[in-house]
Design an enzyme around this catalytic site. Structure first.
Site, short mmCIF file in Angstrom:
data_model
loop_
_atom_site.label_atom_id
_atom_site.label_comp_id
_atom_site.label_asym_id
_atom_site.label_seq_id
_atom_site.Cartn_x
_atom_site.Cartn_y
_atom_site.Cartn_z
N HIS A 230 54.67 -25.32 -23.61
CA HIS A 230 53.39 -25.06 -24.27
C HIS A 230 52.68 -23.79 -23.79
CE1 HIS A 230 53.82 -28.81 -26.43
NE2 HIS A 230 54.13 -29.41 -25.29
N CYS B 164 55.46 -37.09 -25.10
CA CYS B 164 56.15 -35.92 -24.54
C CYS B 164 56.96 -36.32 -23.31
CB CYS B 164 55.14 -34.83 -24.13
SG CYS B 164 55.05 -33.43 -25.28
#
Lengths: 255, 156
Positions: free
Chosen positions: A175, A216
């Site tokens: 990310h 995740c």
């Protein structure tokens, strides 16, 4: 000599991977197609509206040994809760650990209403959290990052950078370092929590940021943080601080 | 398109630097033990490329298409390729690397780049918070790694 050179330059290249500059941050909504954005922005089309209706009913329901409703103390949710969710999680000025919005609502229930805490990720708690978060839509995320908060934000960032699970991945590797690229067929977002609790088509329901983090971690083949655990709230705090100044779009819709 | 990067990501610059440094360092490493390959089979036998192909293409098992292109895996319902682009495209990978070099890149890619996003497929130690279902297990067994190496060498 050669080894030293190699090691030094490798370290330098690692250090080059860094936080996303503030001006380059993009919310997940910006990466969605126009159909989903329209669904999110239209209150009558946003599926989270069903939870908001439940939340409004809960807001005015008297319960607990105190026989009080949220509205008895806070009045009209649209005015009293405006901008509140944009500040969560908050850090206790006495130096205690950070507290997220779900925990704050449960604290009100147990101390003010003298009612049992709602189960984390239960429909009622998501409904109330969604109702409160809705009152911050369009407002900038404003996490207190004063001296009392700094150690907790740093601890959350350490979790963000920590490689975990059988796949040995950190949050940052996807990310911070690889957003905009593809994992399988999906675009990797920057991971800014502007819209929680949000309705995910994949879930067919409303869910919290912590639920998303658990998804995740499962993908990383790591043991997910328990709901409400210290780690989960620290990571939540860091992610919200990382998205500071970005507008809230809760309750959002995401694919 | 919405969501794509306006400019090449920083990490590709890092990757380029690492590649350059490794290339520059190769002559001085030549006299030492081979660091760029694991020449011998982990099992003492050759792998089976057909089994290797099935492992490579399985997004739950070999996981390769999650990060790598160059593998024929069809299309998603959305019309998008189900292959990721976090790692190098694997087209012709068997032409670029020897079996020993491929083996090292699967067994311990961090030996070539400590910051790589690619996990070790053989490691079971030194990992944090592994889910109980995967604890103490490598991503692939030695035999499966040999099958994958055998398949990748056929990608010419």
């Amino acid at each position: 000599m050669c080894r030293l050179l190699v090691a030094g330059l490798l370290l330098w290249s690692l250090a080059a991977a860094a936080e996303i500059p503030l001006a380059e941050r993009r919310s997940g909504a910006a990466m969605m197609g126009p159909d989903l954005r329209a669904m999110q922005e239209d209150d009558s089309a946003n599926p989270a509206g069903l939870w908001l209706l439940d939340g409004a009913a809960l807001w005015s329901r008297r319960l607990g040994e105190a026989g009080q409703s949220c509205a008895d103390c806070h009045g009209d949710v649209t005015t009293s809760m405006a901008g509140v969710a944009a500040r969560y999680p908050v850090v206790d000025l006495a130096g205690g650990p950070p507290m997220d919005l779900e925990q704050r609502i449960n604290l009100c229930r147990t101390t003010r209403q003298q009612a049992p805490a709602l189960a984390l990720e239960s429909r009622d708690l998501l409904a109330l959290t969604g109702l409160v978060a809705r009152q911050s839509r369009g407002l900038a995320i404003a996490i207190d990052d004063g001296p009392a908060a700094q150690p907790f934000i740093a601890a959350g960032r350490a979790l963000f950078l920590r490689r975990q699970g059988q796949l040995n991945l950190s949050c940052a590797q996807c990310h911070d370092d690889n957003w905009g690229r593809h994992l399988g067929g999906a675009v990797i977002p920057q991971g800014h929590p502007t819209g929680y609790p949000l309705y995910r088509l994949e879930w067919q329901g409303l869910g919290s940021l912590q639920r998303r983090l658990r998804n995740c971690m499962t993908g990383m083949r790591a043991e997910p943080y328990a709901y409400g655990s210290a780690e989960a709230v620290l990571l939540e705090l860091y992610l919200r601080w990382r998205a500071r100044g970005m507008p809230m779009d809760a309750p959002a819709v995401r694919p | 398109m919405a969501g794509s990067r306006p400019s090449p990501p920083k990490c590709s610059a890092s990757v380029a630097v690492v590649a350059l440094v490794l290339a520059a360092a190769l002559p001085c490493l030549a006299g030492e033990e081979p660091r760029d390959a694991i020449p011998d089979s982990l099992t003492g036998r050759s792998g089976d490329p057909q089994r290797g192909r099935a492992i490579v293409l399985d997004r739950q098992h070999g996981l390769c298409p999650l990060c790598h292109g160059g593998l024929a895996t069809g299309r998603l319902a959305t019309g998008r390729s189900p292959q990721g682009d976090l790692g190098p495209d694997l087209s012709g990978v068997g032409r670029r690397w020897t079996a020993g070099q491929l083996r090292l890149r699967i067994v311990d890619p961090s030996r070539l780049d400590p910051g790589t996003i690619m996990p070790s497929y053989a490691r079971t130690e030194g990992l944090a918070r592994v889910a109980p279902a995967f604890s103490g297990r490598p991503i692939l067994t030695a035999e499966q790694i040999e099958d994958v190496v055998a398949f990748l060498t056929t990608l010419q």
